[in-house]
Scaffold this active site. Structure first.
Site, short mmCIF file in Angstrom:
data_model
loop_
_atom_site.label_atom_id
_atom_site.label_comp_id
_atom_site.label_asym_id
_atom_site.label_seq_id
_atom_site.Cartn_x
_atom_site.Cartn_y
_atom_site.Cartn_z
N GLY A 46 24.04 -42.54 48.31
CA GLY A 46 22.92 -41.70 48.69
C GLY A 46 21.66 -42.16 48.01
N GLN A 51 13.24 -41.69 44.70
CA GLN A 51 13.90 -42.71 43.90
C GLN A 51 13.36 -44.11 44.17
OE1 GLN A 51 18.04 -41.14 44.96
NE2 GLN A 51 18.31 -41.96 42.89
N CYS A 91 24.03 -41.47 39.41
CA CYS A 91 22.73 -41.52 40.08
C CYS A 91 22.12 -42.90 39.91
CB CYS A 91 21.81 -40.45 39.48
SG CYS A 91 20.19 -40.35 40.26
N LEU A 92 21.55 -43.42 40.98
CA LEU A 92 20.92 -44.74 40.91
C LEU A 92 19.71 -44.74 39.98
CD1 LEU A 92 21.17 -45.82 44.66
CD2 LEU A 92 22.65 -46.47 42.75
N HIS A 133 22.97 -33.45 46.16
CA HIS A 133 22.42 -34.29 45.10
C HIS A 133 21.07 -34.88 45.55
CE1 HIS A 133 23.00 -37.43 41.81
NE2 HIS A 133 22.06 -37.99 42.57
N GLU A 134 21.03 -35.39 46.78
CA GLU A 134 19.79 -36.00 47.27
C GLU A 134 18.70 -34.97 47.53
OE1 GLU A 134 19.67 -39.04 46.68
OE2 GLU A 134 21.82 -39.34 46.51
N HIS A 137 16.88 -34.20 44.44
CA HIS A 137 15.82 -35.17 44.15
C HIS A 137 14.51 -34.77 44.83
CE1 HIS A 137 17.61 -38.32 41.76
NE2 HIS A 137 18.64 -38.43 42.58
#
Length: 169
Positions: A46, A51, A91-92, A133-134, A137
């Protein structure tokens, strides 16, 4: 398609609430393609626009094993949730940091697809977790914000230490 640079914690853009997308454009369509390319390359399941330093309400996800079920959502919002599941998330924007997070196990999410059509869909388990999660963000939240203050502090300290080791400082 091009690989975009990932924004890492503690970049302040990760703490901002993103702007609503008001129209579908060719630029937005290219952004979505670039987001998928960046997410798959990372590798991740994701990615949210903040991000990659774009403060718009756009997410992409693909939780399939074959990486062949891409889902892009514009202006996503969760309209219903139920159940409970605990899953180890990463997480990225916080590479190499993982923690168990408790979230609803089933959601109904509403938004637009990349064609600008309104969509509403059900998601459960990993897909539900990834979408939540996204969306977090887009609202300036990170998965570590769901942890106790002590766990969050420990993980962020570990992240800063790992980043310092990578940069040699």
């Amino acid at each position: 398609m091009q690989k975009l640079d990932l924004v890492l914690f503690p970049n302040q853009g990760l703490r901002e609430v993103c702007a609503t997308v008001t129209e579908m454009t060719d630029e937005l369509d290219r952004l979505i393609d670039d987001m998928f390319y960046t997410m798959y390359d990372a590798p991740g399941i994701g990615l949210a626009a903040p991000q990659i330093a774009v403060q718009q309400r756009v997410i992409v996800v693909d939780v399939s094993e074959g990486k062949n079920q891409p889902l892009a959502l514009i202006n996503p919002e969760i309209v219903r949730s139920a159940g409970q599941i605990t899953w180890e998330e990463g997480c990225l924007s916080l590479p190499d940091i993982y923690a168990k997070v408790e979230r609803p196990s089933e959601i109904i999410v509403r938004g637009m697809n990349r064609d600008g059509k309104k969509v509403e869909m059900e998601a459960n388990d990993l897909l539900a977790i990834c979408i939540q999660h996204e969306i977090d963000h887009l609202n300036g939240r990170l998965f570590v914000d769901h942890l106790s203050p002590l766990k969050r502090t420990r993980l962020l300290h570990k992240f800063k230490k790992l980043q310092a080791e990578k940069t040699g400082s």
